[in-house]
Enzyme design. Sequence first.
Site, PDB file in Angstrom:
ATOM      1  CG  PHE A   1      46.460  40.744  31.848  1.00 27.55           C
ATOM      2  CD1 PHE A   1      47.233  40.981  32.971  1.00 27.55           C
ATOM      3  CD2 PHE A   1      47.089  40.719  30.604  1.00 27.55           C
ATOM      4  CE1 PHE A   1      48.602  41.196  32.871  1.00 27.55           C
ATOM      5  CE2 PHE A   1      48.464  40.934  30.483  1.00 27.55           C
ATOM      6  CZ  PHE A   1      49.220  41.172  31.621  1.00 27.55           C
ATOM      7  N   GLY A   2      42.626  39.323  33.798  1.00 28.27           N
ATOM      8  CA  GLY A   2      41.229  39.652  34.080  1.00 28.27           C
ATOM      9  C   GLY A   2      40.487  38.632  34.911  1.00 28.27           C
TER      10      GLY A   2
ATOM     11  CG  ASP B   1      38.879  48.437  28.729  1.00 24.50           C
ATOM     12  OD1 ASP B   1      39.774  48.885  29.457  1.00 24.50           O
ATOM     13  OD2 ASP B   1      38.272  47.382  28.957  1.00 24.50           O
TER      14      ASP B   1
ATOM     15  CG  HIS C   1      43.461  49.851  29.504  1.00 23.52           C
ATOM     16  ND1 HIS C   1      43.014  48.616  29.898  1.00 23.52           N
ATOM     17  CD2 HIS C   1      44.804  49.788  29.565  1.00 23.52           C
ATOM     18  CE1 HIS C   1      44.053  47.851  30.192  1.00 23.52           C
ATOM     19  NE2 HIS C   1      45.147  48.531  30.001  1.00 23.52           N
TER      20      HIS C   1
ATOM     21  CG  LEU D   1      28.399  42.141  28.227  1.00 20.80           C
ATOM     22  CD1 LEU D   1      27.108  42.751  27.685  1.00 20.80           C
ATOM     23  CD2 LEU D   1      28.112  41.339  29.491  1.00 20.80           C
TER      24      LEU D   1
ATOM     25  CG  ASP E   1      38.282  45.390  33.873  1.00 21.52           C
ATOM     26  OD1 ASP E   1      37.774  45.047  32.783  1.00 21.52           O
ATOM     27  OD2 ASP E   1      39.518  45.490  34.041  1.00 21.52           O
TER      28      ASP E   1
ATOM     29  CG  HIS F   1      39.958  35.374  30.460  1.00 27.61           C
ATOM     30  ND1 HIS F   1      40.093  35.719  29.131  1.00 27.61           N
ATOM     31  CD2 HIS F   1      40.323  36.469  31.169  1.00 27.61           C
ATOM     32  CE1 HIS F   1      40.533  36.963  29.048  1.00 27.61           C
ATOM     33  NE2 HIS F   1      40.680  37.450  30.272  1.00 27.61           N
TER      34      HIS F   1
ATOM     35  CG  HIS G   1      40.834  49.457  34.621  1.00 28.13           C
ATOM     36  ND1 HIS G   1      41.918  50.144  34.149  1.00 28.13           N
ATOM     37  CD2 HIS G   1      40.390  48.690  33.596  1.00 28.13           C
ATOM     38  CE1 HIS G   1      42.122  49.804  32.890  1.00 28.13           C
ATOM     39  NE2 HIS G   1      41.216  48.934  32.524  1.00 28.13           N
TER      40      HIS G   1
END
Lengths: 322, 422
Positions: free
Chosen positions: B320-321, B149, B176, B60, B302, B306, B229
């Site tokens: 990442f993400g 994580d 993770h 969040l 997950d 960004h 994940h």
Amino acid sequence: MNTAKPETSLPDNGQWHRKDLVGIRELEPGEIKMILDTAAAFKTVGSRDIKKVPALRGKTLINFFVEPSTRTRISFELAAFRLSADVVNISATTSSLQKGETLKDTALNLQALHADIIVLRHSSAGAPKFLAERLVASVVNAGDGAHEHPTQALLDAFTIREQVGRIEGLRVAIVGDILFSRVARSNIWTLKKLGAEVTLVGPSTLVPRTFEEMGVEVVRRIDDVLESADVINLLRIQHERQRKEYFPNLNEYTRFFGLTKARAAKLKPNCLIMHPGPINRGIEIDGEIADGPQSVILDQVTNGLAVRMAVLYLCNTAARKV
Amino acid sequence: MNLIIKSGRIIDPSIDRDEVADLYVVNGQISATAPTGEFETIDASRYIVTPGLIDLHVHLREPGQSNKETIETGTRAAAAGGFTSVICMPNTEPPADNPSTIAWIADRACESALVNVFPTGAITKGLKGEEMAPIGSMVQAGIIAITDDGHCVQNHEVMRRAVEYARMFDLAVMDHCQDYNMVGSGVMHEGYWSTALGLAGWPRIAEEIIVARNILLAELCDTRIHCQHLTSGGSVRFLRDARARGIPVTAEICPHHIALTDERIATFDTNYKMNPPLRAQKDVDQLIEGVADGTITVLASDHAPHAYFEKEIEFDQAPFGILGLETELGLFLTILVHGTKAIDIKRLITMYTVNPATLVRLPKGTLNPGADGDITIIDPDLEWTFRNDESFSRSRNTPFDGWELKGRAVRTIVGGKTVWSL
């Protein structure tokens, strides 16, 4: 078309439709041949008294070298001069990247200054493609990370074709640090698309078997390719910080993979010896062998000009059509 | 906050219930008897009525990264995705490695969250993998699990002591799984495409070796360790054996790891850059097999927002993400239930409700009378197209813009109050 006189009639750009050259992987064999043919037409310019044609007169080319380079930058610069373009060179240290500006913003600023062609050298794989998709200007890849160095592979192919007369069916060995080499990747794509058989030679850490999925053979002993190779391309071997866990030292590399005099003696007499430079004499190649009759290392450099002229010319004419 | 949800197919795996019936909410709680006085009636006759879905793995971004997401925007996205509870990760700025930050998150959630927010705390101070964070004090402040994580404790001794310590609080340890040395500067799966594209590879073994470590620690300390994940088929194999031997180890998968493969990165689009990375088709098949045979028990997003400009850079330098909350239910229904038929919808609901609730000991994920009135109403056959510009997230980093999906939440109810409806 390769006999046309560039002063009066510029080479035919035929079926070339790309405003950018970001890699060889996505090119059709016909497109590669078109660049080589166009380069052949431009090669004659360099041997004239007045080494200039008006193909890019009034065009602005920016050599944007985020990663340092001398030979490639100068080659692009001279190629652009011979095409009568205006050239500006910028590097990472002279650009606002140092002030935290993003690559995209810097490039948009260059475009706002009416740059027609941006030649990009960058340490990140994919950076030229990233810019090409976001700019109206042409983007030419001058080496991106370990991804591609298309003009190097094209000048290598040009040199082979010039020396041997063909590429199809030739056996080409590429020796050295393949894993981190953009030159190797672009060469593999180019040679495979033009019908050559490619064998990679190097330590198991630097030439993983995964490369076989690109349609090449992987061997561990340089002696296995010496007698059969039509071309042997020796890559510069480096032993920097990030390579220390890949092989122990340069001495051991030379012992197993260097083209020594004894090994060179086993090559076919007409086998071409190539190197993208800069060479480490005595490491990947014996000094005398590098200067010997089979070496075409300096022809590669000369041909680089013609190939880069061809690439700049074709991309610019395609961009004009858009 | 009185409701009668009429004629829906109620699927409540916590009490093995699957029948068409009316569901009652009285004073915000599930009730066995119909409300008296004022109530709202919701027609669910074409829909599935389930315990409110729980996403066990969400970023969040508050405190400290509200340019990417806030608790408000993130929970809006959660509600729109059908989630009534989210478990948020501690890699904020500052990291959630102390009771005051946990209290701040809880406070912020009270003010601005649309759905229940349950924070996790860091395993180690500053997520640095060196010193144990004040786990007990964070439990008192409200954490429901610990995890580093975004990071992974590399020192096995540090991890062992944290797992051992967590046992005292009956706390799940979520991990993770990433060996830093083996990943190095890796930005994508190590395989054909990393080779062809010249991008630094991230081998499967870098995940598997930590999954194996966690299995050993879960056995040694007899404590629940949850592998976050998963991406590698090899990890599934390790977990299958371990679970067969009764070791308290569990795992989750995210939708992108079965919807996409590493080949996508040939575009150098940074919306395909995630940690852990997209892998090969072989891994996708083995992950789905792991879901089908019960090795993988939890589905999660997950969700990792960004800002646009942060992703609009060179691939190897981009963060990442990707987003996940609004697409995960649709993607999992499309792939696992409608497409491969690896599981039926009841199993899918189990993996989004009772399984995560049991893992982190939440009194959620059930429609038992007396439980909080958290309910998700799902149209499993609704065909819809995800539009990034309609997202509630503050960010837009998703590769699923324009994807056609089958199945979607049509209403999300938290404590008897509808927080989102289609």
